[in-house]
Design a protein around this motif. Structure first.
Motif, mmCIF file in Angstrom:
data_model
loop_
_atom_site.group_PDB
_atom_site.id
_atom_site.type_symbol
_atom_site.label_atom_id
_atom_site.label_comp_id
_atom_site.label_asym_id
_atom_site.label_seq_id
_atom_site.Cartn_x
_atom_site.Cartn_y
_atom_site.Cartn_z
ATOM 1 N N ALA A 12 -10.604 -1.551 -16.298
ATOM 2 C CA ALA A 12 -10.756 -1.210 -17.715
ATOM 3 C C ALA A 12 -12.226 -0.914 -18.002
ATOM 4 C CB ALA A 12 -10.266 -2.360 -18.579
ATOM 5 N N ALA A 13 -12.446 -0.061 -18.993
ATOM 6 C CA ALA A 13 -13.770 0.514 -19.167
ATOM 7 C C ALA A 13 -14.840 -0.439 -19.691
ATOM 8 C CB ALA A 13 -13.661 1.714 -20.088
ATOM 9 N N ALA A 14 -14.512 -1.187 -20.724
ATOM 10 C CA ALA A 14 -15.575 -1.900 -21.427
ATOM 11 C C ALA A 14 -15.914 -3.217 -20.758
ATOM 12 C CB ALA A 14 -15.135 -2.148 -22.862
ATOM 13 N N SER A 16 -18.304 -5.425 -21.609
ATOM 14 C CA SER A 16 -18.766 -6.510 -22.473
ATOM 15 C C SER A 16 -18.598 -6.138 -23.934
ATOM 16 C CB SER A 16 -20.246 -6.795 -22.206
ATOM 17 O OG SER A 16 -21.015 -5.778 -22.828
ATOM 18 N N VAL A 17 -18.848 -7.114 -24.759
ATOM 19 C CA VAL A 17 -18.732 -6.929 -26.196
ATOM 20 C C VAL A 17 -19.677 -5.848 -26.710
ATOM 21 C CG1 VAL A 17 -19.439 -8.100 -28.312
ATOM 22 C CG2 VAL A 17 -17.765 -9.124 -26.803
ATOM 23 N N ALA A 20 -18.121 -2.690 -27.607
ATOM 24 C CA ALA A 20 -17.022 -2.681 -28.575
ATOM 25 C C ALA A 20 -17.221 -1.501 -29.518
ATOM 26 C CB ALA A 20 -16.998 -3.993 -29.351
ATOM 27 N N GLN A 21 -16.108 -1.090 -30.160
ATOM 28 C CA GLN A 21 -16.136 0.234 -30.758
ATOM 29 C C GLN A 21 -16.999 0.414 -32.000
ATOM 30 O OE1 GLN A 21 -11.952 0.441 -30.883
ATOM 31 N NE2 GLN A 21 -11.915 2.044 -29.360
ATOM 32 N N THR A 22 -17.164 -0.609 -32.775
ATOM 33 C CA THR A 22 -17.985 -0.423 -33.959
ATOM 34 C C THR A 22 -19.094 -1.460 -33.950
ATOM 35 O OG1 THR A 22 -16.783 -1.978 -35.304
ATOM 36 C CG2 THR A 22 -15.943 0.264 -35.250
ATOM 37 N N ALA A 32 -18.231 -14.224 -26.335
ATOM 38 C CA ALA A 32 -18.023 -13.036 -25.512
ATOM 39 C C ALA A 32 -16.537 -12.834 -25.287
ATOM 40 C CB ALA A 32 -18.741 -13.209 -24.186
ATOM 41 N N ALA A 33 -16.191 -11.681 -24.718
ATOM 42 C CA ALA A 33 -14.778 -11.358 -24.532
ATOM 43 C C ALA A 33 -14.213 -12.100 -23.330
ATOM 44 C CB ALA A 33 -14.613 -9.854 -24.389
ATOM 45 N N THR A 52 -10.574 -12.099 -21.919
ATOM 46 C CA THR A 52 -9.498 -12.238 -22.913
ATOM 47 C C THR A 52 -8.336 -11.297 -22.635
ATOM 48 O OG1 THR A 52 -10.753 -10.728 -24.309
ATOM 49 C CG2 THR A 52 -10.935 -13.083 -24.813
ATOM 50 N N ARG A 53 -8.595 -10.205 -21.915
ATOM 51 C CA ARG A 53 -7.534 -9.237 -21.644
ATOM 52 C C ARG A 53 -6.530 -9.714 -20.610
ATOM 53 N NH1 ARG A 53 -11.552 -4.340 -20.397
ATOM 54 N NH2 ARG A 53 -12.735 -6.117 -19.637
#
Lengths: 202, 316
Positions: A12-14, A16-17, A20-22, A32-33, A52-53
């Motif tokens: 998956a791409a991201a 770290s936080v 995040a998108q915004t 953190a995630a 978390t995923r």
């Protein structure tokens, strides 16, 4: 930090936080995630640090190396990942590990062992309820829980009367097992195995 | 799946406020639909608020003699509840016609209402879809549209609502209780919860951002025969092509709603006056002005025939 530990989420791409998108979400995202979670698997307390995923399925297979539970479709359509959580069968692929704090999880490894088979495992062998075997752990976990559901009086789509107690007829078992796909087509033998464990004439 | 942060909510009002405050935040309950969509990056929340600990899992009798169903009551528990089986059999039947045993063990009452369409073009991120990406177009119009809506469609979207349970809730005239981000509460008649697609198919309900469903309330039972017929491509574990939910009284009057024909569960009260006149008359009113494609035109006659079977079962 944790991403590399989870093979199936590492792509998956991201990472770290920070990505995040915004910007607003990034500010709000304090922890953190990743997260700690603790649950009981087959009678043993297990504590994990997970992205978390991480699904419950990936936590079992990739973190705890309990590879009996299988990944088929990874979208809740095939049932290969069926495990029993607090007495109920669920698709381990459609739930996050972090949502199971304190839960009691039973996988195929917890139902029986090669020298001490669960009666459902023995019946699957006796009735040839599998061919390639890939869907089998999910089929067996589901089958065990299905008989509990029938005993608990939970009706099904094919129950003719909502108010009387259902019985473990072939029609009932087939309907209740519809969330477990077997591409080898061992269905009729699976129903025979379940019927025997339910104490009915095969 | 995109990265996200995670927290467990402590109260409904706190959860609602948090979702409204944090851009990209979403509630997660059963997660069976949301996680499926997150894996495909159709849903990309940046923050998840887990509401499973909010003790919204009770089924209680109301002072009016109805039932108040907590938002987190699992589909299995709702279908198996003794009062639901006795007094709201239509609801049990609709729930048991949907999904698989594993999914019903996890899926919640509120989540079932809010589940998203199974339009294949909504799911295929390589295709245009106004619901997934507003303004990108609709690949279902002129595409593979066998499962799509025939009523209330727009030039932007012809997706159908996938829920069986919502059809029963509509016939039963349920009310949806919510908590808004400011902590205030309101009750929404189920008929006003879901929207038609119009020009904004991405907006599927009348809930405001952050508004959290906490319960679904059923009025006191109205008796009658409760029947749910679902027609699908296989005998179990498939979404409806069409479904008919009905409560029919001994004198032939009653209520009826349809699944699989619109962007929301479909009920036309004027059609119910025709129930004593048979399926053809009811269908003419229920599906007046149907806008079909060459692939889903069969739904009109399928509704009529299924309704005829339902009315026949109600008489016998």
């Amino acid at each position: 930090m944790l991403i590399g530990a989870v093979a199936t989420t590492a792509t998956a791409a991201a990472p770290s936080v920070a990505s995040a998108q915004t910007p607003r979400a990034a500010t709000a995202a304090k922890p953190a995630a990743a997260s700690k979670v603790s649950f009981t698997v087959n009678g043993q307390v297990r504590s994990l640090d997970v992205d978390t995923r991480t699904t419950l399925l990936d936590a079992l297979r990739e973190h705890l190396h309990l590879s009996g539970t299988k990944k088929g479709c990874d979208h809740g359509q095939c049932g290969a990942c069926t495990v029993i959580v607090d007495g109920r069968r669920i698709n381990a692929c459609l739930t996050l590990a972090v949502m199971h704090e304190g839960d009691r999880i039973t996988t195929i490894e917890g139902l029986g062992t090669s020298v001490n088979l669960h009666p459902m495992q023995a019946a699957f062998i006796k009735h040839d309820g599998y061919q390639c075997g890939y869907c089998t752990p999910g089929q067996i976990c589901s089958a065990v829980a299905v008989l509990d559901e029938v005993n608990a009086g939970i009706p099904s789509h094919v129950s003719t009367d909502l108010l009387s107690s259902p019985e473990a007829t072939a029609a009932e078992l087939r309907e209740r097992m519809s969330g477990n796909i077997c591409r080898c087509g061992a269905y009729s033998n699976i129903i025979d195995a379940m019927t025997e464990v339910a104490g009915r004439k095969v | 799946m995109k990265s996200f942060t995670y927290e467990r909510a402590n109260s409904p009002a706190e959860a609602a406020a948090a979702v409204a405050r944090v851009s990209g935040a979403k509630f997660i309950a059963g997660g069976t639909n949301l996680l499926d969509l997150m894996k495909l990056e159709i849903e990309t929340p940046t923050h998840l608020i887990d509401i499973n600990g909010l003790a919204l899992d009770k089924i209680e009798t109301t002072p009016e003699g109805g039932l108040r169903i907590g938002a987190l009551v699992r589909n299995t528990d709702l279908a198996a509840n003794q009062r639901v089986r006795r007094d709201y059999g239509l609801l049990s039947r609709a729930l048991l016609a949907g999904a698989s045993g594993q999914l019903r063990n996890k899926a919640t009452t509120a989540g079932n209402l809010l589940q998203r369409t199974r339009c294949p073009y909504f799911y295929d991120t390589n295709q245009p879809c106004n619901k997934r990406k507003p303004g990108s177009g609709c690949a279902a119009i002129g595409g593979f549209s066998r499962s799509h809506a025939v009523m209330g469609v727009s030039d932007a979207c012809i997706a159908s609502h996938p829920s069986d349970m919502a059809v029963a809730m509509l016939v039963l005239e349920a009310e949806v209780e919510t908590v808004k981000p400011d902590g205030s509460k309101r009750s929404i008649p189920i008929a006003e919860l879901h929207r038609l697609p119009g020009d904004t198919p991405q907006t599927e309900t009348t809930l405001m951002p952050g508004e959290l469903i906490v319960a679904v309330t059923l009025p006191k039972p109205i008796g009658g025969k409760h029947i749910y017929h679902k027609v699908r491509d296989r005998a179990s574990y498939a979404f409806a092509l069409i479904s008919v939910g009905a409560i029919v009284q001994q004198d032939g009057t009653g209520r009826v709603a349809l699944g699989g024909v619109a962007h929301k569960p479909w009920r036309i009260e004027a059609a119910e006056a025709e129930l004593p006149n048979g399926a053809k008359a009811v269908t003419a009113k229920l599906l007046a002005g149907a806008k079909t494609t060459h692939q889903n035109a069969f739904k009109v006659s399928l509704v009529e025939r299924t309704l005829a079977a339902v009315l026949d079962e109600a008489r016998n």
